[in-house]
Design a protein around this motif. Structure first.
Motif, PDB file in Angstrom:
ATOM      1  N   PHE A   1      14.007  11.689  -2.079  1.00  0.00           N
ATOM      2  CA  PHE A   1      12.625  11.730  -2.555  1.00  0.00           C
ATOM      3  C   PHE A   1      11.892  10.437  -2.208  1.00  0.00           C
ATOM      4  O   PHE A   1      10.764  10.469  -1.703  1.00  0.00           O
ATOM      5  N   ASN A   2      12.532   9.284  -2.449  1.00  0.00           N
ATOM      6  CA  ASN A   2      11.888   8.004  -2.156  1.00  0.00           C
ATOM      7  C   ASN A   2      11.688   7.810  -0.663  1.00  0.00           C
ATOM      8  O   ASN A   2      10.693   7.238  -0.229  1.00  0.00           O
ATOM      9  N   LYS A   3      12.638   8.294   0.167  1.00  0.00           N
ATOM     10  CA  LYS A   3      12.479   8.176   1.609  1.00  0.00           C
ATOM     11  C   LYS A   3      11.268   8.982   2.074  1.00  0.00           C
ATOM     12  O   LYS A   3      10.492   8.526   2.909  1.00  0.00           O
ATOM     13  N   THR A   4      11.093  10.157   1.501  1.00  0.00           N
ATOM     14  CA  THR A   4       9.933  10.977   1.855  1.00  0.00           C
ATOM     15  C   THR A   4       8.638  10.269   1.464  1.00  0.00           C
ATOM     16  O   THR A   4       7.672  10.259   2.233  1.00  0.00           O
ATOM     17  N   LEU A   5       8.624   9.657   0.284  1.00  0.00           N
ATOM     18  CA  LEU A   5       7.429   8.904  -0.131  1.00  0.00           C
ATOM     19  C   LEU A   5       7.152   7.747   0.815  1.00  0.00           C
ATOM     20  O   LEU A   5       6.000   7.484   1.173  1.00  0.00           O
ATOM     21  N   ARG A   6       8.209   7.044   1.218  1.00  0.00           N
ATOM     22  CA  ARG A   6       8.016   5.933   2.152  1.00  0.00           C
ATOM     23  C   ARG A   6       7.470   6.435   3.490  1.00  0.00           C
ATOM     24  O   ARG A   6       6.626   5.786   4.106  1.00  0.00           O
ATOM     25  N   ASP A   7       7.949   7.586   3.943  1.00  0.00           N
ATOM     26  CA  ASP A   7       7.423   8.150   5.198  1.00  0.00           C
ATOM     27  C   ASP A   7       5.943   8.496   5.065  1.00  0.00           C
ATOM     28  O   ASP A   7       5.158   8.257   5.989  1.00  0.00           O
ATOM     29  N   VAL A   8       5.561   9.051   3.933  1.00  0.00           N
ATOM     30  CA  VAL A   8       4.146   9.376   3.700  1.00  0.00           C
ATOM     31  C   VAL A   8       3.318   8.088   3.673  1.00  0.00           C
ATOM     32  O   VAL A   8       2.230   8.018   4.273  1.00  0.00           O
ATOM     33  N   ILE A   9       3.840   7.062   3.009  1.00  0.00           N
ATOM     34  CA  ILE A   9       3.121   5.780   2.942  1.00  0.00           C
ATOM     35  C   ILE A   9       2.980   5.187   4.345  1.00  0.00           C
ATOM     36  O   ILE A   9       1.924   4.655   4.705  1.00  0.00           O
ATOM     37  N   ARG A  10       4.033   5.286   5.148  1.00  0.00           N
ATOM     38  CA  ARG A  10       3.945   4.784   6.522  1.00  0.00           C
ATOM     39  C   ARG A  10       2.859   5.510   7.308  1.00  0.00           C
ATOM     40  O   ARG A  10       2.103   4.885   8.064  1.00  0.00           O
ATOM     41  N   CYS A  11       2.793   6.824   7.166  1.00  0.00           N
ATOM     42  CA  CYS A  11       1.757   7.594   7.873  1.00  0.00           C
ATOM     43  C   CYS A  11       0.358   7.183   7.409  1.00  0.00           C
ATOM     44  O   CYS A  11      -0.553   7.021   8.232  1.00  0.00           O
ATOM     45  N   LEU A  12       0.190   7.027   6.095  1.00  0.00           N
ATOM     46  CA  LEU A  12      -1.111   6.610   5.570  1.00  0.00           C
ATOM     47  C   LEU A  12      -1.482   5.212   6.059  1.00  0.00           C
ATOM     48  O   LEU A  12      -2.642   4.945   6.417  1.00  0.00           O
ATOM     49  N   LEU A  13      -0.496   4.309   6.084  1.00  0.00           N
ATOM     50  CA  LEU A  13      -0.775   2.947   6.559  1.00  0.00           C
ATOM     51  C   LEU A  13      -1.047   2.933   8.064  1.00  0.00           C
ATOM     52  O   LEU A  13      -1.839   2.112   8.539  1.00  0.00           O
ATOM     53  N   ALA A  14      -0.409   3.824   8.810  1.00  0.00           N
ATOM     54  CA  ALA A  14      -0.703   3.913  10.254  1.00  0.00           C
ATOM     55  C   ALA A  14      -2.145   4.378  10.463  1.00  0.00           C
ATOM     56  O   ALA A  14      -2.871   3.816  11.301  1.00  0.00           O
ATOM     57  N   ALA A  15      -2.562   5.377   9.706  1.00  0.00           N
ATOM     58  CA  ALA A  15      -3.954   5.836   9.800  1.00  0.00           C
ATOM     59  C   ALA A  15      -4.906   4.728   9.343  1.00  0.00           C
ATOM     60  O   ALA A  15      -5.989   4.551   9.922  1.00  0.00           O
ATOM     61  N   HIS A  16      -4.495   3.967   8.326  1.00  0.00           N
ATOM     62  CA  HIS A  16      -5.294   2.828   7.845  1.00  0.00           C
ATOM     63  C   HIS A  16      -5.457   1.804   8.956  1.00  0.00           C
ATOM     64  O   HIS A  16      -6.572   1.300   9.196  1.00  0.00           O
ATOM     65  N   ALA A  17      -4.367   1.492   9.650  1.00  0.00           N
ATOM     66  CA  ALA A  17      -4.419   0.506  10.721  1.00  0.00           C
ATOM     67  C   ALA A  17      -5.339   0.986  11.848  1.00  0.00           C
ATOM     68  O   ALA A  17      -6.131   0.204  12.383  1.00  0.00           O
ATOM     69  N   VAL A  18      -5.261   2.257  12.189  1.00  0.00           N
ATOM     70  CA  VAL A  18      -6.120   2.801  13.249  1.00  0.00           C
ATOM     71  C   VAL A  18      -7.594   2.711  12.835  1.00  0.00           C
ATOM     72  O   VAL A  18      -8.451   2.294  13.634  1.00  0.00           O
ATOM     73  N   CYS A  19      -7.878   3.074  11.587  1.00  0.00           N
ATOM     74  CA  CYS A  19      -9.271   2.990  11.105  1.00  0.00           C
ATOM     75  C   CYS A  19      -9.777   1.554  11.118  1.00  0.00           C
ATOM     76  O   CYS A  19     -10.927   1.304  11.499  1.00  0.00           O
ATOM     77  N   MET A  20      -8.929   0.634  10.717  1.00  0.00           N
ATOM     78  CA  MET A  20      -9.349  -0.773  10.723  1.00  0.00           C
ATOM     79  C   MET A  20      -9.598  -1.253  12.149  1.00  0.00           C
ATOM     80  O   MET A  20     -10.571  -1.958  12.417  1.00  0.00           O
ATOM     81  N   LEU A  21      -8.718  -0.880  13.070  1.00  0.00           N
ATOM     82  CA  LEU A  21      -8.891  -1.312  14.453  1.00  0.00           C
ATOM     83  C   LEU A  21     -10.128  -0.680  15.099  1.00  0.00           C
ATOM     84  O   LEU A  21     -10.728  -1.269  15.997  1.00  0.00           O
TER      85      LEU A  21
ATOM     86  N   ILE B   1      -6.013   3.264  -0.776  1.00  0.00           N
ATOM     87  CA  ILE B   1      -5.928   3.729  -2.162  1.00  0.00           C
ATOM     88  C   ILE B   1      -4.958   4.908  -2.253  1.00  0.00           C
ATOM     89  O   ILE B   1      -4.150   5.004  -3.185  1.00  0.00           O
ATOM     90  N   ALA B   2      -5.009   5.809  -1.272  1.00  0.00           N
ATOM     91  CA  ALA B   2      -4.090   6.952  -1.260  1.00  0.00           C
ATOM     92  C   ALA B   2      -2.642   6.495  -1.127  1.00  0.00           C
ATOM     93  O   ALA B   2      -1.744   7.050  -1.780  1.00  0.00           O
ATOM     94  N   SER B   3      -2.387   5.485  -0.328  1.00  0.00           N
ATOM     95  CA  SER B   3      -1.006   4.996  -0.174  1.00  0.00           C
ATOM     96  C   SER B   3      -0.495   4.366  -1.468  1.00  0.00           C
ATOM     97  O   SER B   3       0.670   4.533  -1.818  1.00  0.00           O
ATOM     98  N   VAL B   4      -1.361   3.676  -2.189  1.00  0.00           N
ATOM     99  CA  VAL B   4      -0.956   3.115  -3.486  1.00  0.00           C
ATOM    100  C   VAL B   4      -0.693   4.241  -4.489  1.00  0.00           C
ATOM    101  O   VAL B   4       0.250   4.181  -5.279  1.00  0.00           O
ATOM    102  N   ALA B   5      -1.516   5.290  -4.446  1.00  0.00           N
ATOM    103  CA  ALA B   5      -1.320   6.427  -5.353  1.00  0.00           C
ATOM    104  C   ALA B   5      -0.007   7.137  -5.063  1.00  0.00           C
ATOM    105  O   ALA B   5       0.712   7.539  -5.982  1.00  0.00           O
ATOM    106  N   VAL B   6       0.345   7.280  -3.789  1.00  0.00           N
ATOM    107  CA  VAL B   6       1.630   7.897  -3.435  1.00  0.00           C
ATOM    108  C   VAL B   6       2.770   7.007  -3.878  1.00  0.00           C
ATOM    109  O   VAL B   6       3.790   7.484  -4.391  1.00  0.00           O
TER     110      VAL B   6
END
Length: 166
Positions: free
Chosen positions: A47-67, A79-84
């Motif tokens: 379960f925690n590994k799945t959450l970490r994968d979701v957080i990684r995807c959200l942070l990747a999208a965050h990085a793309v948006c910032m760039l 905010i969504a990554s913190v909520a997950v």
């Protein structure tokens, strides 16, 4: 003889009361454990590994948006990554490490949103120097943190690919 009989009955009563009290404490403790166990959600393995994968995807999208210079969607993604992350275990060191990156992304994204909002208020013709300074700060913040997130995520993905190949 009556005194001894009364005293032995009192001692017997006292033993029964102590035994009943200890049994009651055990029953209460068992009931409390059962309540706690029922209130904690049973989580499947991984379960925690799945959450970490979701957080990684959200942070990747965050990085793309910032760039790309889009801090508002990046703020929403952070905010969504913190909520997950809230649903994971805090005892997991990996969750804490990814959570620290997710939590760090929130104020950086907010700062970038504020700077971009300030650019809309400032008249570029009348305060050209201030406008360019704030634009430089906003773009620098976006590029720096987006780049750092991208590098961390890229190195993580490279490590995972190497582990799969072995």
């Amino acid at each position: 003889a009556c005194y001894l009989l009364a005293r032995s009955k009192w001692a017997l009563n006292r033993c029964e009361c102590t035994t009943q009290r200890s049994e009651r404490k055990v029953r209460m403790a068992n009931r409390n454990r059962a309540e706690v166990a029922s209130s904690v959600a049973i989580r499947p393995p991984g379960f925690n590994k799945t959450l970490r994968d979701v957080i990684r995807c959200l942070l990747a999208a965050h990085a793309v948006c910032m760039l790309l210079g889009e801090p508002k969607p990046a703020f929403a993604l952070s905010i969504a990554s913190v909520a997950v992350l809230y649903h994971g275990k805090t005892a997991s060191v990996k969750n804490v490490l990814w959570g620290s990156l997710a939590w760090a992304s929130v104020p950086v994204s907010l700062w970038s949103v504020v700077l971009r909002g300030s650019l809309e208020v400032i008249d570029e013709d009348r305060a050209y120097g201030v406008y360019k300074l704030i634009e430089l700060m906003a773009r620098g913040t976006e590029m720096l943190f987006g780049g750092v997130c991208g590098i961390v995520l890229g190195l993580t993905m490279m490590g995972k690919m190497e582990a799969v190949q072995k």
